[in-house]
Write an enzyme that holds these catalytic residues in place. Sequence first.
Site, short mmCIF file in Angstrom:
data_model
loop_
_atom_site.label_atom_id
_atom_site.label_comp_id
_atom_site.label_asym_id
_atom_site.label_seq_id
_atom_site.Cartn_x
_atom_site.Cartn_y
_atom_site.Cartn_z
N HIS A 144 1.90 16.38 -5.01
CA HIS A 144 2.44 15.54 -3.93
C HIS A 144 3.83 16.07 -3.48
O HIS A 144 4.12 16.14 -2.29
CB HIS A 144 2.62 14.10 -4.40
CG HIS A 144 1.35 13.39 -4.77
ND1 HIS A 144 1.19 12.69 -5.95
CD2 HIS A 144 0.17 13.26 -4.11
CE1 HIS A 144 -0.01 12.15 -6.00
NE2 HIS A 144 -0.66 12.49 -4.90
N ARG A 161 -7.08 19.16 -1.51
CA ARG A 161 -7.13 20.08 -2.64
C ARG A 161 -8.35 20.98 -2.57
O ARG A 161 -8.27 22.17 -2.80
CB ARG A 161 -7.17 19.31 -3.97
CG ARG A 161 -5.84 18.78 -4.38
CD ARG A 161 -5.99 17.75 -5.44
NE ARG A 161 -6.87 16.70 -4.95
CZ ARG A 161 -6.95 15.49 -5.46
NH1 ARG A 161 -6.25 15.19 -6.50
NH2 ARG A 161 -7.76 14.59 -4.95
#
Length: 158
Positions: free
Chosen positions: A30, A103
């Site tokens: 993050h 991702r």
Amino acid sequence: MTKRKMKGDQTMMERVAIYPGSFDPLTYGHIDIVERALEIFDRVILAIAHDAEKKPLFTVQERVEMANLIFKDTPKVIVDSFKGLLVNYVEKTNARVILRGLRATSDFEYEFHMASMNRSLSVHLDTLFMMTSKDYFFVSSRTIKEVAKLGGTVEGLV
Ligand code: PNS
């Protein structure tokens, strides 16, 4: 974009992105997204969702405190929390961009549905996706919690 008053009564458009999520907890993945987004946006609002259904490990207040600590020296990052629909929150901030990290292809379907729903709820908003850096593509809050719970090391990831 939001308007920001400059010296001499000039007005500059500020590029603001909302980075929403559970952040339970905030991972290096993050943080990497936020840091890279700051190369594109003037300000990133990290918006932590209240979502009782997900039974989070950390309370929203704890997650806000952790994020504030992490970004204490980065004034371009604002940490906030929101309840209810994301689009309603975003509309209130005047930002027009929702930022999300991707991702792997497995994230795509969920993200595609969410972005499409948000777009149908508010045509003014767009979702911008950033690919997670190669060092963090396997990192998720869920696996971090599982590994930590079972005594594995999560150093360098969270
Ligand atoms: O980190 P997460 O759990 O993948 O984040 C998901 C989040 C919080 C961004 C999403 O669940 C959300 O926006 N929740 C707020 C409620 C809402 O607007 N739901 C409709 C989105 S389709």
